[in-house]
Each structure stands twice: as structure tokens, then as C-alpha cells.
Enzyme design. Structure first.
Site, mmCIF file in Angstrom:
data_model
loop_
_atom_site.group_PDB
_atom_site.id
_atom_site.type_symbol
_atom_site.label_atom_id
_atom_site.label_comp_id
_atom_site.label_asym_id
_atom_site.label_seq_id
_atom_site.Cartn_x
_atom_site.Cartn_y
_atom_site.Cartn_z
ATOM 1 N N CYS A 120 4.394 -0.228 -8.122
ATOM 2 C CA CYS A 120 4.977 -1.558 -8.084
ATOM 3 C C CYS A 120 5.400 -2.000 -9.488
ATOM 4 C CB CYS A 120 3.963 -2.541 -7.510
ATOM 5 S SG CYS A 120 4.687 -4.101 -7.017
ATOM 6 N N CYS A 166 -1.792 2.060 -4.340
ATOM 7 C CA CYS A 166 -0.483 2.669 -4.602
ATOM 8 C C CYS A 166 -0.212 2.847 -6.095
ATOM 9 C CB CYS A 166 0.631 1.862 -3.948
ATOM 10 S SG CYS A 166 0.601 0.108 -4.296
ATOM 11 N N CYS A 196 0.865 -1.177 0.000
ATOM 12 C CA CYS A 196 0.000 0.000 0.000
ATOM 13 C C CYS A 196 0.904 1.231 0.000
ATOM 14 C CB CYS A 196 -0.997 -0.003 1.154
ATOM 15 S SG CYS A 196 -0.296 0.155 2.797
#
Length: 219
Positions: free
Chosen positions: A169, A165, A91
Site C-alpha cells: 500500500c 500485505c 489484505c
């Protein structure tokens, strides 16, 4: 000004960090050169120091963070065991949703899954509301701490779960990616935080039915 404040702190910790690196070098003998371990330890310390308010805990947190990163790197290179599914939960602050999910997944999996969590912009501490609602169901987050997202833990993961998020990633082929749309407990009432916890619990249980053999999943 920032570098002037950080440098004395790093210099005062240098002896301890070298000691940590020596211990980890012995642990990873034949896997990584001492220089690689040393770099990981100092990088991990610097990353955690950017957000940590309580520097007295930094050496022990650095050892845990660097050890886990090196384990992940070894796994991604095929130099360490990878005998259970590896799940990474991400997150923004690694202070609420991903920590709750990691704790619940670890609890329900009971050793059948290895769990990591991280944040794209980690906070300095866990959200008190997240800690409180997890304590209500008997799960203590006292040993958890926010950690920055690093490439090594993504590479080692089989399943990557993101929570608000965005594109922070990195995407690697051969991995399962999911995004869980969940309210941030930091912006919630206590009752809403309980609802987030319960929704995470349901999602975690469902995830386990998909990544573990049917005979071993929780009921």
C-alpha cells in the site's frame, strides 16, 4: 498465450464497456472528461478479468469497480463530497479479512463511515469460510467481490488498515495507517475463522470510537 485468450474476451465486451463508460460519463459530467472515464472502465475490466472465473458477471462488477474508483479520484481532487470518514481495508487477496472487516465496519457505522476494501493480489472469489462465519452473525457477503488495490482509493482514504500485505500500500501524508496482525481465514479451521471474525469485530468497534464523535459510536 495469455494475451490471445484475453483479447477476444475484451473485444466481445467492448460494446458493453462503452455503454458503461457513457453512463458513468453522464454521472461525472463536469468532473472528468469522457476519455478519462472510458480509460477507467477498460482498465477496471482488465484488472478484474485477470482473476475472475465467471466472466458473465464482469460487466456489472466492472461498473461498480470503475464507479467507485472514479468517486475516489473525484474525492481526492476535492470534486466530490467527502463528508464522512473514508476507510480503506487492504489484505492480500481481498477475499477474507478485509472483506469481513469492511462488512462489519459498514454494519456498525450505519452510514457514518464510507468503507472500501482491496487486495494487493486479489483472489478470484471470497473464501467460503469467511462467507460462512459472517452469515452466522447475519451479514451476507453475497454482493462482495475481490478488487485490486489502486492508487485512487488510497488517495481518497482518511484511514488505511492493512492486514498482512506488507508494503504493497502506498504511503501518503495526512492519512492514518494501521496494520492489523490477523490470521488468514483461508488457512483456518471454522472455529479459528470465528475467532478472527470476533477479533475483527472488536477492532472495528474500537476504530469507530476513535474516528466518530463519541455520541454516535456503537455500544
Amino acid at each position: 498465450m495469455t494475451s490471445q485468450r484475453e483479447t477476444p474476451s475484451l473485444l466481445s465486451a467492448e460494446h458493453v464497456l462503452h455503454s458503461i463508460a457513457e453512463d458513468l460519463s453522464r454521472r461525472f459530467t463536469g468532473v472528468f472528461a469522457a476519455e478519462t472515464v472510458d480509460r477507467y472502465v477498460f482498465e477496471s475490466y482488465t484488472a478484474l478479468a485477470r482473476t475472475s472465473k465467471i466472466t458473465s458477471h464482469l460487466p456489472s462488477l466492472t461498473e461498480r469497480f470503475a464507479r467507485d474508483r472514479l468517486t475516489a479520484l473525484a474525492q481526492s481532487k476535492g470534486a466530490a463530497p467527502h463528508d464522512v470518514p473514508e476507510v480503506l481495508l487492504v489484505c492480500v487477496q481481498n477475499a477474507g479479512r478485509s472483506q469481513m472487516a469492511a462488512a462489519l465496519l459498514d454494519h456498525h457505522a450505519a452510514g457514518r463511515v464510507h468503507v472500501r476494501s482491496a487486495g494487493s493480489a486479489p483472489s478470484d472469489a471470497l473464501h467460503p469460510r469467511a462467507v460462512e462465519v459472517m452469515r452466522e452473525i447475519g451479514i451476507d457477503l453475497a454482493s462482495a467481490f475481490p478488487k485490486p488495490l489502486t492508487d485512487d482509493v488510497v488517495r481518497a482514504a482518511d484511514v488505511v488498515i492493512t492486514m498482512g500485505c506488507g508494503d504493497a500500500c502506498p504511503i501518503y501524508p495526512g492519512k492514518r495507517y494501521e496494520d492489523w496482525d490477523l490470521r488468514d481465514p483461508a488457512d483456518s479451521t471454522l472455529e479459528q475463522a470465528r475467532e478472527v471474525r470476533d477479533e475483527i469485530d472488536a477492532r472495528v468497534r474500537h476504530l469507530l470510537t476513535e474516528i466518530l464523535p463519541a455520541s454516535t459510536t456503537p455500544h
